[in-house]
Design an enzyme around this catalytic site. Structure first.
Site, PDB file in Angstrom:
ATOM      1  N   ASP A 130       7.268   5.034 113.267  1.00 30.83           N
ATOM      2  CA  ASP A 130       8.663   4.896 112.843  1.00 30.83           C
ATOM      3  C   ASP A 130       9.532   6.090 113.278  1.00 30.83           C
ATOM      4  OD1 ASP A 130      10.687   3.502 111.530  1.00 30.83           O
ATOM      5  OD2 ASP A 130       9.428   3.043 109.812  1.00 30.83           O
ATOM      6  N   TRP A 165      14.054   1.226 116.110  1.00 30.66           N
ATOM      7  CA  TRP A 165      15.163   0.321 115.741  1.00 30.66           C
ATOM      8  C   TRP A 165      16.192   0.117 116.858  1.00 30.66           C
ATOM      9  CZ3 TRP A 165      15.884   5.036 112.415  1.00 30.66           C
ATOM     10  CH2 TRP A 165      14.812   5.211 111.552  1.00 30.66           C
ATOM     11  N   GLY A 166      15.758   0.290 118.116  1.00 29.30           N
ATOM     12  CA  GLY A 166      16.691   0.075 119.218  1.00 29.30           C
ATOM     13  C   GLY A 166      17.612   1.263 119.483  1.00 29.30           C
ATOM     14  N   ASP A 187      16.098  -3.291 110.594  1.00 25.08           N
ATOM     15  CA  ASP A 187      15.130  -4.103 109.842  1.00 25.08           C
ATOM     16  C   ASP A 187      15.622  -5.523 109.591  1.00 25.08           C
ATOM     17  OD1 ASP A 187      13.938  -1.658 109.804  1.00 25.08           O
ATOM     18  OD2 ASP A 187      13.545  -1.643 107.651  1.00 25.08           O
TER      19      ASP A 187
HETATM   20  C1  GLA Z   1      11.569   1.332 108.566  1.00 26.17           C
HETATM   21  C2  GLA Z   1      10.978   0.280 109.513  1.00 26.17           C
HETATM   22  C3  GLA Z   1      10.384  -0.852 108.689  1.00 26.17           C
HETATM   23  C4  GLA Z   1       9.332  -0.307 107.739  1.00 26.17           C
HETATM   24  C5  GLA Z   1       9.934   0.765 106.864  1.00 26.17           C
HETATM   25  C6  GLA Z   1       8.885   1.490 106.030  1.00 26.17           C
HETATM   26  O1  GLA Z   1      12.681   0.856 107.892  1.00 26.17           O
HETATM   27  O2  GLA Z   1      11.957  -0.202 110.391  1.00 26.17           O
HETATM   28  O3  GLA Z   1       9.838  -1.844 109.541  1.00 26.17           O
HETATM   29  O4  GLA Z   1       8.252   0.194 108.483  1.00 26.17           O
HETATM   30  O5  GLA Z   1      10.595   1.761 107.637  1.00 26.17           O
HETATM   31  O6  GLA Z   1       9.448   2.479 105.229  1.00 26.17           O
END
Ligand code: GLA
Length: 385
Positions: A130, A165-166, A187
Site C-alpha cells: 500500500d 491508487w493510481g 478504493d
Molecule cells: C487502502 C487500500 C485498501 C486497503 C486498505 C487497508 O485504502 O487501498 O485496498 O488495503 O488501505 O487499510
C-alpha cells in the site's frame, strides 16, 4: 488455460479487506480457503488467499520484525501458510511502502529487505503493498522498486501487488519497477456509482495492462450486498445481481485481477454463478492478456461515456465483445463490424456465443444492434467465419 510464470496472467483469489477489514482471524481465513478449494472456485482459477491490513501488532519486536497479532492468528503465519498450501492454494499478505499501513500498523519503509525475508520465511506467495504514510518527498516509484527488488531476491517467488491508487502516473513506471499488478484507482465501494466510475476511469489506460503487470481495478464487490463492516466500503451499500454481473464483466474484459471481496460463506447461488462463470474467466485469463479497446456506438449524436462496447482481441483470433449500458435508461447499442477491422468486402461474418446465457447468439454480417437494459451488459464471444 495456458499459464507461464508468476504474474503472467491477471491473478485470481480472495482478499479479506472489503468485507472484514480489521475483523480478521485465522479461522475465518481457513474457512474461506476451504470454500475456495472445495466449492469449485479453485477449479475455475481462484488461487490466492490474501490477508489485507490489520494482521500485525502495533509495534515491531525487539529485532525489528513484524509480529502477527496472537489474538487473531494464534498459530502464526507459517502455520496458516501451511494450511493454505495444503489446500493447493497460495497465501498472500499485506504491507505498506510508508512507515505505517493505512490502518496505522507498522509499514515496511526502511525495512523492505528484512520484511521480504520474513515473508519468505513464512512461505508467503503474494504481497499487496500500500501507499499510506509515505514520508513526504520520498519518491514512490523508488519505494516500489525497492520492495520489488527485495522480493525478487528473498529466495521465494512472491507476487508483487502494488497499491498506490493510481497516484503519481503509476501506469507509466510500474511495469519497469518489477510489480505484477498495480492498483489504478482509489478504493472501491459496494455501490453502482463506484463500479461505474472505476471502469470509465480506466478505459483509456487499457494500453498499459498486459502480461506480468496487470491493471488492478480493485477487489470485486460482487456478492457483498452491503455486507462490509466498514462504513466507507459499504456506503450506499449494495448492488443488484445485474449490477454485480456487469461489474464482473467489466473487470474480466478489462483484464483486471479478480480478487473476490465478499463473505464466501454467505454467497448466494447467483453470486456463485457470477464469480465462477468459466466463459468470462476465460476471457480474463486469455494468454495474451491484451487490454481492450472501446468502440463508441453509432449514431454520432448518441454520445454518452456510459454506453460503449469493449473489445478484447483473444489469442486464437476470436473477439470478446462486451456491450455495456452503464446509463440509467434502456439503450439500443449498435456495432458496425468495420470498427472491428472486418470490411464488408472481406465477406467475413461473426458467429457469436453468449457468455452469460451460455448459448449461441447467431451469425451476423456487417453489423449487430442489441438492446441492453440499464446497468446491464451483453458479453459475446465472436468467431470470424
Ligand atoms: C487502502 C487500500 C485498501 C486497503 C486498505 C487497508 O485504502 O487501498 O485496498 O488495503 O488501505 O487499510
Amino acid at each position: 488455460m495456458m499459464k507461464s510464470g508468476m504474474g503472467f496472467l491477471p491473478p485470481m483469489g480472495w482478499n479479506s479487506w472489503n468485507t472484514f477489514t480489521w475483523d480478521i482471524n485465522e479461522d475465518l481465513v481457513k474457512n474461506i480457503a476451504d470454500i475456495i478449494a472445495e466449492k469449485g472456485y479453485k477449479d475455475v482459477g481462484y488461487e490466492y488467499i490474501v490477508i489485507d491490513d490489520c494482521w500485525s501488532l502495533r509495534e515491531r519486536d525487539a529485532h525489528g520484525c513484524l509480529v502477527a497479532d496472537p489474538a487473531k492468528f494464534p498459530s502464526g503465519m507459517k502455520a496458516l501458510a501451511d494450511y493454505i498450501h495444503s489446500k493447493g492454494l497460495k497465501f498472500g499478505m499485506y504491507s505498506c511502502a510508508g512507515t505505517h499501513t493505512c490502518a496505522g500498523f507498522p509499514g515496511s519503509f526502511e525495512h523492505e529487505f528484512s520484511d521480504a525475508a520474513q515473508l519468505a520465511e513464512w512461505e508467503v506467495d503474494y504481497l499487496k503493498y500500500d501507499y499510506c504514510f509515505k514520508p513526504r518527498n520520498m519518491d514512490g516509484e523508488l519505494l516500489y522498486r525497492r520492495m520489488s527488488l527485495a522480493l525478487k531476491n528473498c529466495g521465494r517467488d512472491i507476487l508483487f501487488s502494488a497499491c498506490n491508487w493510481g497516484a503519481d502516473g503509476v501506469h507509466d513506471w510500474i511495469r519497469s519497477s518489477g510489480a505484477h499488478m498495480y492498483r489504478s484507482t482509489g478504493d472501491i465501494q459496494d455501490n453502482w456509482g463506484s463500479i461505474k466510475n472505476i471502469a470509465i476511469s480506466q478505459i483509456e489506460k487499457s494500453a498499459y495492462t498486459g502480461n506480468y503487470c496487470h491493471n488492478d481495478m480493485d477487489m470485486l464487490v460482487v456478492g457483498m450486498f452491503g455486507g462490509s463492516n466498514n462504513d466507507f466500503i459499504g456506503k450506499i451499500g449494495g448492488c443488484t445481481h445485474t449490477e454485480y454481473k456487469t461489474h464482473f464483466s467489466l473487470w474480466c474484459l478489462m483484464g483486471s485481477p479478480l480478487m473476490i471481496g465478499c463473505d464466501l460463506r454467505k454467497a448466494d447461488e447467483e453470486t456463485e454463478k457470477i464469480l465462477k462463470n468459466p466463459r468470462l474467466i476465460e476471457i480474463n485469463q486469455d494468454a495474451e492478456a491484451r487490454g481492450c479497446y472501446r468502440v463508441k456506438p453509432e449514431p454520432q449524436w448518441f454520445q454518452t461515456n456510459e454506453v460503449f462496447i469493449l473489445v478484447k482481441v483473444l489469442q486464437n483470433g476470436e473477439l470478446a465483445v462486451g456491450f455495456f449500458n452503464l446509463s440509467d435508461d434502456r439503450r439500443e447499442i449498435s456495432l458496425q463490424f468495420w470498427d472491428l477491422g472486418i470490411s464488408y468486402a472481406s465477406g467475413r461474418k461473426l458467429s457469436f456465443y453468449d457468455c452469460w446465457e451460455d448459448k449461441d447468439f447467431g451469425t451476423y454480417q456487417e453489423r449487430l444492434a442489441v438492446t441492453v437494459d440499464a446497468h446491464d451488459c451483453l458479453i459475446l464471444r465472436g468467431k470470424l467465419v
